[in-house]
Design a protein around this motif. Structure first.
Motif, PDB file in Angstrom:
ATOM      1  N   LEU A  32     -20.693 -20.767 -22.504  1.00  0.00           N
ATOM      2  CA  LEU A  32     -21.219 -19.769 -21.656  1.00  0.00           C
ATOM      3  C   LEU A  32     -21.655 -18.227 -22.692  1.00  0.00           C
ATOM      4  CD1 LEU A  32     -22.517 -18.036 -20.037  1.00  0.00           C
ATOM      5  CD2 LEU A  32     -19.885 -18.211 -18.992  1.00  0.00           C
ATOM      6  N   GLU A  33     -20.356 -18.534 -23.398  1.00  0.00           N
ATOM      7  CA  GLU A  33     -19.774 -17.556 -24.579  1.00  0.00           C
ATOM      8  C   GLU A  33     -20.512 -17.648 -25.623  1.00  0.00           C
ATOM      9  OE1 GLU A  33     -16.741 -15.485 -24.261  1.00  0.00           O
ATOM     10  OE2 GLU A  33     -16.043 -14.366 -26.537  1.00  0.00           O
ATOM     11  N   ARG A  34     -20.477 -18.779 -26.249  1.00  0.00           N
ATOM     12  CA  ARG A  34     -21.594 -19.234 -27.658  1.00  0.00           C
ATOM     13  C   ARG A  34     -22.906 -18.513 -27.015  1.00  0.00           C
ATOM     14  NH1 ARG A  34     -19.962 -24.858 -30.190  1.00  0.00           N
ATOM     15  NH2 ARG A  34     -22.344 -24.502 -30.836  1.00  0.00           N
ATOM     16  N   ALA A  35     -23.612 -19.338 -26.046  1.00  0.00           N
ATOM     17  CA  ALA A  35     -25.276 -18.864 -25.139  1.00  0.00           C
ATOM     18  C   ALA A  35     -25.715 -17.526 -24.914  1.00  0.00           C
ATOM     19  CB  ALA A  35     -25.100 -19.435 -24.019  1.00  0.00           C
ATOM     20  N   ILE A  36     -24.071 -16.078 -25.126  1.00  0.00           N
ATOM     21  CA  ILE A  36     -24.157 -15.167 -24.825  1.00  0.00           C
ATOM     22  C   ILE A  36     -24.048 -14.319 -26.044  1.00  0.00           C
ATOM     23  CG2 ILE A  36     -23.046 -12.903 -24.246  1.00  0.00           C
ATOM     24  CD1 ILE A  36     -21.622 -14.410 -21.714  1.00  0.00           C
ATOM     25  N   GLU A  88     -19.711 -15.340 -15.766  1.00  0.00           N
ATOM     26  CA  GLU A  88     -18.002 -15.470 -16.019  1.00  0.00           C
ATOM     27  C   GLU A  88     -17.011 -14.628 -15.566  1.00  0.00           C
ATOM     28  OE1 GLU A  88     -15.459 -14.678 -18.110  1.00  0.00           O
ATOM     29  OE2 GLU A  88     -17.008 -14.165 -19.654  1.00  0.00           O
ATOM     30  N   ALA A  89     -16.614 -13.357 -15.197  1.00  0.00           N
ATOM     31  CA  ALA A  89     -15.886 -12.134 -15.449  1.00  0.00           C
ATOM     32  C   ALA A  89     -14.329 -12.187 -14.820  1.00  0.00           C
ATOM     33  CB  ALA A  89     -16.902 -11.077 -14.535  1.00  0.00           C
ATOM     34  N   SER A  90     -13.918 -11.233 -15.159  1.00  0.00           N
ATOM     35  CA  SER A  90     -12.068 -11.002 -15.135  1.00  0.00           C
ATOM     36  C   SER A  90     -11.633 -10.257 -15.201  1.00  0.00           C
ATOM     37  CB  SER A  90     -11.162 -11.978 -16.173  1.00  0.00           C
ATOM     38  OG  SER A  90     -11.946 -11.583 -17.659  1.00  0.00           O
ATOM     39  N   VAL A  91     -10.901  -8.984 -14.575  1.00  0.00           N
ATOM     40  CA  VAL A  91      -9.934  -8.431 -14.555  1.00  0.00           C
ATOM     41  C   VAL A  91      -8.567  -8.871 -15.302  1.00  0.00           C
ATOM     42  CG1 VAL A  91      -8.263  -7.014 -13.552  1.00  0.00           C
ATOM     43  CG2 VAL A  91     -10.676  -6.855 -13.099  1.00  0.00           C
ATOM     44  N   LEU A  92      -7.623  -8.217 -16.228  1.00  0.00           N
ATOM     45  CA  LEU A  92      -6.638  -8.976 -16.970  1.00  0.00           C
ATOM     46  C   LEU A  92      -6.247  -7.051 -16.778  1.00  0.00           C
ATOM     47  CD1 LEU A  92      -4.548 -11.459 -18.485  1.00  0.00           C
ATOM     48  CD2 LEU A  92      -6.008 -10.393 -20.312  1.00  0.00           C
ATOM     49  N   ARG A  93      -4.905  -7.681 -16.233  1.00  0.00           N
ATOM     50  CA  ARG A  93      -3.959  -6.182 -15.594  1.00  0.00           C
ATOM     51  C   ARG A  93      -3.274  -6.189 -17.504  1.00  0.00           C
ATOM     52  NH1 ARG A  93      -1.230  -7.488 -10.368  1.00  0.00           N
ATOM     53  NH2 ARG A  93      -0.241  -5.190 -10.953  1.00  0.00           N
ATOM     54  N   ILE A  94      -2.578  -4.924 -17.622  1.00  0.00           N
ATOM     55  CA  ILE A  94      -2.262  -5.094 -18.629  1.00  0.00           C
ATOM     56  C   ILE A  94      -0.609  -5.024 -18.430  1.00  0.00           C
ATOM     57  CG2 ILE A  94      -1.641  -3.397 -20.757  1.00  0.00           C
ATOM     58  CD1 ILE A  94      -3.724  -2.157 -20.250  1.00  0.00           C
ATOM     59  N   GLY A  95       0.685  -5.977 -19.305  1.00  0.00           N
ATOM     60  CA  GLY A  95       1.708  -6.623 -19.429  1.00  0.00           C
ATOM     61  C   GLY A  95       3.088  -5.215 -18.602  1.00  0.00           C
ATOM     62  N   TYR A  96       2.881  -4.318 -19.893  1.00  0.00           N
ATOM     63  CA  TYR A  96       3.980  -3.226 -19.853  1.00  0.00           C
ATOM     64  C   TYR A  96       3.770  -3.060 -18.095  1.00  0.00           C
ATOM     65  CZ  TYR A  96       3.238  -3.554 -24.670  1.00  0.00           C
ATOM     66  OH  TYR A  96       3.230  -4.219 -26.272  1.00  0.00           O
ATOM     67  N   ARG A  97       5.262  -2.475 -18.023  1.00  0.00           N
ATOM     68  CA  ARG A  97       5.784  -2.182 -16.420  1.00  0.00           C
ATOM     69  C   ARG A  97       5.086  -1.175 -16.084  1.00  0.00           C
ATOM     70  NH1 ARG A  97      10.248  -3.726 -17.021  1.00  0.00           N
ATOM     71  NH2 ARG A  97      11.662  -2.702 -16.851  1.00  0.00           N
ATOM     72  N   ARG A 100       1.016  -1.313 -15.768  1.00  0.00           N
ATOM     73  CA  ARG A 100       1.064  -2.887 -15.255  1.00  0.00           C
ATOM     74  C   ARG A 100      -0.423  -2.625 -13.595  1.00  0.00           C
ATOM     75  NH1 ARG A 100       1.364  -8.037 -14.218  1.00  0.00           N
ATOM     76  NH2 ARG A 100       1.531  -8.469 -12.372  1.00  0.00           N
ATOM     77  N   HIS A 101      -0.604  -1.316 -13.471  1.00  0.00           N
ATOM     78  CA  HIS A 101      -1.474  -0.847 -12.192  1.00  0.00           C
ATOM     79  C   HIS A 101      -2.963  -0.719 -12.675  1.00  0.00           C
ATOM     80  CE1 HIS A 101      -0.399   2.871 -14.283  1.00  0.00           C
ATOM     81  NE2 HIS A 101      -1.445   3.220 -13.921  1.00  0.00           N
ATOM     82  N   VAL A 102      -3.916  -1.324 -13.999  1.00  0.00           N
ATOM     83  CA  VAL A 102      -3.863  -1.218 -14.975  1.00  0.00           C
ATOM     84  C   VAL A 102      -5.092  -2.398 -15.413  1.00  0.00           C
ATOM     85  CG1 VAL A 102      -5.957  -0.296 -16.495  1.00  0.00           C
ATOM     86  CG2 VAL A 102      -3.670   1.083 -16.230  1.00  0.00           C
ATOM     87  N   GLY A 103      -5.705  -2.723 -15.145  1.00  0.00           N
ATOM     88  CA  GLY A 103      -6.799  -4.091 -14.945  1.00  0.00           C
ATOM     89  C   GLY A 103      -8.083  -3.685 -16.138  1.00  0.00           C
ATOM     90  N   VAL A 104      -8.145  -4.281 -16.871  1.00  0.00           N
ATOM     91  CA  VAL A 104      -9.682  -4.493 -17.774  1.00  0.00           C
ATOM     92  C   VAL A 104     -10.228  -5.434 -17.671  1.00  0.00           C
ATOM     93  CG1 VAL A 104     -10.264  -4.106 -20.540  1.00  0.00           C
ATOM     94  CG2 VAL A 104      -7.744  -3.574 -19.887  1.00  0.00           C
ATOM     95  N   LEU A 105     -11.674  -5.085 -17.150  1.00  0.00           N
ATOM     96  CA  LEU A 105     -12.597  -5.457 -17.359  1.00  0.00           C
ATOM     97  C   LEU A 105     -13.265  -6.127 -18.079  1.00  0.00           C
ATOM     98  CD1 LEU A 105     -14.461  -5.855 -13.968  1.00  0.00           C
ATOM     99  CD2 LEU A 105     -15.681  -6.061 -15.829  1.00  0.00           C
ATOM    100  N   GLY A 106     -13.977  -7.665 -18.092  1.00  0.00           N
ATOM    101  CA  GLY A 106     -14.939  -8.520 -18.977  1.00  0.00           C
ATOM    102  C   GLY A 106     -15.658  -9.042 -18.055  1.00  0.00           C
ATOM    103  N   ILE A 107     -16.802  -8.965 -18.499  1.00  0.00           N
ATOM    104  CA  ILE A 107     -17.867  -9.985 -17.897  1.00  0.00           C
ATOM    105  C   ILE A 107     -19.033 -10.305 -18.887  1.00  0.00           C
ATOM    106  CG2 ILE A 107     -19.456  -8.222 -17.523  1.00  0.00           C
ATOM    107  CD1 ILE A 107     -19.737  -9.369 -14.798  1.00  0.00           C
ATOM    108  N   GLY A 108     -20.002 -11.502 -18.796  1.00  0.00           N
ATOM    109  CA  GLY A 108     -20.861 -11.838 -19.583  1.00  0.00           C
ATOM    110  C   GLY A 108     -21.428 -12.987 -18.710  1.00  0.00           C
ATOM    111  N   VAL A 109     -23.276 -12.993 -18.339  1.00  0.00           N
ATOM    112  CA  VAL A 109     -23.908 -14.180 -17.917  1.00  0.00           C
ATOM    113  C   VAL A 109     -24.888 -14.326 -18.422  1.00  0.00           C
ATOM    114  CG1 VAL A 109     -26.099 -14.418 -15.918  1.00  0.00           C
ATOM    115  CG2 VAL A 109     -23.799 -12.326 -15.380  1.00  0.00           C
ATOM    116  N   HIS A 110     -24.743 -16.337 -18.441  1.00  0.00           N
ATOM    117  CA  HIS A 110     -25.891 -16.394 -19.307  1.00  0.00           C
ATOM    118  C   HIS A 110     -27.435 -16.585 -19.364  1.00  0.00           C
ATOM    119  CE1 HIS A 110     -27.593 -20.103 -20.805  1.00  0.00           C
ATOM    120  NE2 HIS A 110     -26.657 -20.811 -21.197  1.00  0.00           N
ATOM    121  N   PRO A 111     -27.729 -16.028 -20.624  1.00  0.00           N
ATOM    122  CA  PRO A 111     -29.404 -15.069 -20.785  1.00  0.00           C
ATOM    123  C   PRO A 111     -30.145 -16.046 -20.086  1.00  0.00           C
ATOM    124  CG  PRO A 111     -27.872 -16.252 -23.100  1.00  0.00           C
ATOM    125  CD  PRO A 111     -27.115 -16.815 -22.056  1.00  0.00           C
TER     126      PRO A 111
END
Ligand SMILES: CC(C)(COP(=O)(O)OP(=O)(O)OC[C@H]1O[C@@H](n2cnc3c(N)ncnc32)[C@H](O)[C@@H]1OP(=O)(O)O)[C@@H](O)C(=O)NCCC(=O)NCCS
Length: 197
Positions: A32-36, A88-97, A100-111
């Motif tokens: 998917l990532e390669r296609a995007i 696909e899409a994801s939220v990944l929280r930052i590890g430091y305490r 930790r209330h902060v999430g970073v979002l990424g998203i990609g849809v097949h062309p």
């Protein structure tokens, strides 16, 4: 921490399934990532800058923490008919305490699946999932942030419609294919504020 799979309708009348991404999805996510990246829309890397193979890609996801099941990572995907991966899409929280209330979002849809509502479905369900999660000690994600190229009007329109606001710009952050320098925008959403409205 579990996302119950859901059957969802697409704009072309077909249906799809939205579910949590697992380690077994790594090879399909790599494709998917390669296609995007090949489609050269909204992205910040070239194809030759991708991991050389699916195993390296999987190891990178693992190292980034995207496969953690302790409430740090919220990875979702949309599968079309025959199990083909549409986005696909994801939220990944930052590890430091303190972060930790902060999430970073990424998203990609097949062309080949863009414009069918996959991105909006992913955003809606991902934010619901993140919003409803509570850690053992009651902690939760309060802020979701993302970076987007200033020339990616489609993505910016989607994020604004989900409540994200423009918080700042990284000027001349990337060089586009035609050589021009393009800004990158930081957009953020405060979940507690959105909950209250
Ligand atoms: C940006 C992206 C995630 C949107 O996903 P999508 O499935 O194509 O979008 P959807 O069909 O769900 O449409 C969502 C919104 O995007 C915008 N949009 C979609 N297609 C559009 C188009 N052709 N022109 C302008 N805006 C468009 C609209 O605001 C739309 O709102 P609507 O639901 O009211 O129509 C997807 O196009 C993508 O992955 N692009 C390439 C990689 C990328 O840009 N990733 C984001 C990096 S920050």
């Amino acid at each position: 921490m579990y996302f119950h799979p859901l059957q969802v309708p697409l704009r072309d009348g077909r249906s799809a399934v939205i579910r949590e991404a697992t380690r077994e999805d790594s090879a399909a996510l790599f494709e998917l990532e390669r296609a995007i990246v090949r489609a050269r829309q909204g992205i910040v890397k070239h194809e030759d800058e991708l991991p050389p193979d699916a195993a390296t890609f999987a190891a990178q996801r693992e190292r980034a923490g995207l496969m953690k099941t302790d409430g740090s990572a919220f990875p979702l995907l949309v599968e079309g008919e025959g199990g083909v991966l549409l986005g696909e899409a994801s939220v990944l929280r930052i590890g430091y305490r303190m972060l930790r209330h902060v999430g970073v979002l990424g998203i990609g849809v097949h062309p080949s699946a863009q414009g069918l509502g996959v991105g909006r479905l992913l955003m809606r369900h991902l934010l619901q999932w993140v919003r409803s999660h509570r850690d053992g000690d009651g902690g939760r994600v309060l802020r979701v942030e993302l970076y987007v190229r200033a020339d990616n009007s489609r993505a910016i329109a989607l994020y604004r419609s989900m409540g994200f606001t423009h918080e700042g710009s990284r000027r001349a952050f990337l060089r586009a294919d035609d050589g021009t320098l393009v800004d990158d925008l930081l957009m953020g959403l405060l979940l507690a504020e959105a909950d209250a409205s």
